[in-house]
Design a protein around this motif. Structure first.
Motif, PDB file in Angstrom:
ATOM      1  N   LYS A 111      39.592  44.485  30.843  1.00 37.34           N
ATOM      2  CA  LYS A 111      38.727  44.863  31.983  1.00 37.34           C
ATOM      3  C   LYS A 111      38.949  43.857  33.120  1.00 37.34           C
ATOM      4  CE  LYS A 111      33.840  45.811  32.951  1.00 37.34           C
ATOM      5  NZ  LYS A 111      33.262  44.569  33.497  1.00 37.34           N
ATOM      6  N   ALA A 112      38.960  42.572  32.773  1.00 37.54           N
ATOM      7  CA  ALA A 112      39.166  41.533  33.792  1.00 37.54           C
ATOM      8  C   ALA A 112      40.533  41.704  34.461  1.00 37.54           C
ATOM      9  CB  ALA A 112      39.042  40.149  33.153  1.00 37.54           C
ATOM     10  N   ILE A 113      41.529  42.076  33.680  1.00 37.08           N
ATOM     11  CA  ILE A 113      42.879  42.280  34.241  1.00 37.08           C
ATOM     12  C   ILE A 113      42.878  43.485  35.178  1.00 37.08           C
ATOM     13  CG2 ILE A 113      45.267  42.925  33.666  1.00 37.08           C
ATOM     14  CD1 ILE A 113      44.971  41.203  31.117  1.00 37.08           C
ATOM     15  N   PRO A 141      44.186  42.010  38.726  1.00 41.97           N
ATOM     16  CA  PRO A 141      45.422  41.898  37.939  1.00 41.97           C
ATOM     17  C   PRO A 141      46.143  40.570  38.098  1.00 41.97           C
ATOM     18  CG  PRO A 141      45.412  43.912  39.272  1.00 41.97           C
ATOM     19  CD  PRO A 141      44.224  43.108  39.678  1.00 41.97           C
ATOM     20  N   PHE A 142      46.020  39.920  39.249  1.00 47.14           N
ATOM     21  CA  PHE A 142      46.832  38.725  39.476  1.00 47.14           C
ATOM     22  C   PHE A 142      46.045  37.419  39.367  1.00 47.14           C
ATOM     23  CE2 PHE A 142      48.937  42.281  41.628  1.00 47.14           C
ATOM     24  CZ  PHE A 142      50.076  42.321  40.836  1.00 47.14           C
ATOM     25  N   ALA A 143      44.816  37.503  38.856  1.00 46.52           N
ATOM     26  CA  ALA A 143      44.033  36.277  38.692  1.00 46.52           C
ATOM     27  C   ALA A 143      44.728  35.381  37.677  1.00 46.52           C
ATOM     28  CB  ALA A 143      42.638  36.617  38.193  1.00 46.52           C
ATOM     29  N   ARG A 179      57.980  46.080  32.564  1.00 45.09           N
ATOM     30  CA  ARG A 179      57.941  44.689  32.098  1.00 45.09           C
ATOM     31  C   ARG A 179      56.508  44.148  32.136  1.00 45.09           C
ATOM     32  NH1 ARG A 179      63.525  41.336  33.001  1.00 45.09           N
ATOM     33  NH2 ARG A 179      64.821  42.887  32.002  1.00 45.09           N
ATOM     34  N   LEU A 180      55.790  44.531  33.190  1.00 50.15           N
ATOM     35  CA  LEU A 180      54.394  44.110  33.326  1.00 50.15           C
ATOM     36  C   LEU A 180      53.528  44.717  32.208  1.00 50.15           C
ATOM     37  CD1 LEU A 180      53.359  42.295  35.636  1.00 50.15           C
ATOM     38  CD2 LEU A 180      52.283  44.325  36.608  1.00 50.15           C
ATOM     39  N   MET A 181      53.773  45.982  31.931  1.00 49.17           N
ATOM     40  CA  MET A 181      53.002  46.660  30.878  1.00 49.17           C
ATOM     41  C   MET A 181      53.298  46.023  29.523  1.00 49.17           C
ATOM     42  SD  MET A 181      51.080  48.583  32.445  1.00 49.17           S
ATOM     43  CE  MET A 181      50.246  49.491  31.142  1.00 49.17           C
ATOM     44  N   ASN A 182      54.543  45.595  29.360  1.00 50.37           N
ATOM     45  CA  ASN A 182      54.900  44.947  28.105  1.00 50.37           C
ATOM     46  C   ASN A 182      54.195  43.597  27.968  1.00 50.37           C
ATOM     47  OD1 ASN A 182      56.623  45.071  25.659  1.00 50.37           O
ATOM     48  ND2 ASN A 182      57.278  43.120  26.505  1.00 50.37           N
ATOM     49  N   THR A 242      46.083  32.357  30.845  1.00 48.09           N
ATOM     50  CA  THR A 242      45.881  32.925  32.186  1.00 48.09           C
ATOM     51  C   THR A 242      44.512  33.602  32.288  1.00 48.09           C
ATOM     52  OG1 THR A 242      46.921  35.034  31.614  1.00 48.09           O
ATOM     53  CG2 THR A 242      48.362  33.324  32.534  1.00 48.09           C
ATOM     54  N   ARG A 243      43.881  33.814  31.145  1.00 45.24           N
ATOM     55  CA  ARG A 243      42.532  34.392  31.114  1.00 45.24           C
ATOM     56  C   ARG A 243      41.591  33.462  30.347  1.00 45.24           C
ATOM     57  NH1 ARG A 243      42.226  38.365  35.012  1.00 45.24           N
ATOM     58  NH2 ARG A 243      44.410  38.773  35.399  1.00 45.24           N
TER      59      ARG A 243
END
Ligand SMILES: Cc1cc2nc3c(=O)[nH]c(=O)nc-3n(C[C@H](O)[C@H](O)[C@H](O)COP(=O)(O)O)c2cc1C
Length: 225
Positions: A66-68, A72-74, A115-118, A174-175
């Motif tokens: 949810k946070a992503i 998305p770029f946090a 690549r991002l989805m991966n 990153t989170r």
């Protein structure tokens, strides 16, 4: 037949596709009860571990996804996964293993979205039913960080011995704020890394990745006489 330490070190890989079969708390406790014999300077045993399974795992994954989705770029990382301007030979090693992984997944360089989805699969533990998070008291210094690494490797090897698989996951840093909030990690503790734990999906192409290692000549100096 039980695998030797050499076999375990050679066969452990970062597994990036897991079967959904649960791993029992008893099994995770048994692994940690052995791995805790990892060495640490002064026997400080600086590590703390948060284990998520079942509904707690699913809640954490949902909160982070949810946070992503919202931002998305946090980047909540307190420590850099890699230093800036990574130099040789490390830069090439990093590039090579990435390209080898994407080749197995059939994702070309230009397909940034795929690549991002991966990458996002990190935040679902690559399908693993269990996740571990490692934290350290902020007062600890570099020595204790190294000792935590020894503990983590020990967990990976004991898991391997038991037919389980792992993937260490700095991606979670990153989170870090979101994970720490969901797990109730106090501010005095810093989240370092996650680890996916489960049974490997042996049919998945990505799990065929055997990353290379440099020969001894590149990193060992023998001082004689
Ligand atoms: C501390 C640590 C953090 C890592 N974080 C990630 C991660 O977030 N995502 C991932 O896919 N792999 C991660 N890796 C796996 C490395 O890419 C992998 O260990 C390296 O390429 C060597 O491959 P191998 O583990 O299969 O031998 C991490 C490894 C370590 C030791």
């Amino acid at each position: 037949m039980t695998k030797s330490a050499s076999d375990l070190i050679r066969t452990r890989i970062s597994t990036r596709a897991f079967l959904p079969d649960p791993v029992s708390e008893a099994e995770i406790r048994a692994i940690l009860d052995i791995a805790k014999f990892a060495p640490s300077g002064g026997n400080l045993q600086p590590w703390k571990v948060h284990v998520v399974t079942g509904a707690a795992r699913d809640r954490l994954v949902a909160a982070v996804l949810k946070a992503i989705a919202e931002n998305p770029f946090a980047d909540e990382a307190e420590l850099k996964v890699y230093p800036d301007n990574l130099w040789e030979p490390h830069r090439t090693r990093r590039f090579t293993v990435g390209e080898q992984m994407y080749a197995l997944l059939g994702i070309p360089r230009e397909d940034k979205m795929a690549r991002l989805m991966n990458l996002r699969k990190n935040f679902e533990f690559f399908g693993a039913p269990a996740g571990l998070f490692f934290t350290l008291d902020r007062r600890f210094d570099k020595g204790q960080w190294a000792h935590l690494g020894m503990f983590m490797q020990s967990i990976a090897l004991v898991a391997e011995e038991r037919g389980l698989a792992t993937c260490m996951q700095e991606a979670w840093t990153t989170r870090a704020k979101t994970v720490s909030a969901v797990l109730g990690v106090p501010d005095t503790e810093q989240l370092y890394c996650g680890m996916a734990l489960g049974r490997p999906d042996r049919a998945a192409a990505v799990n065929r990745l055997r990353s290379e290692r440099a020969p001894l000549a590149e990193f060992v100096a023998f001082h004689r006489d």
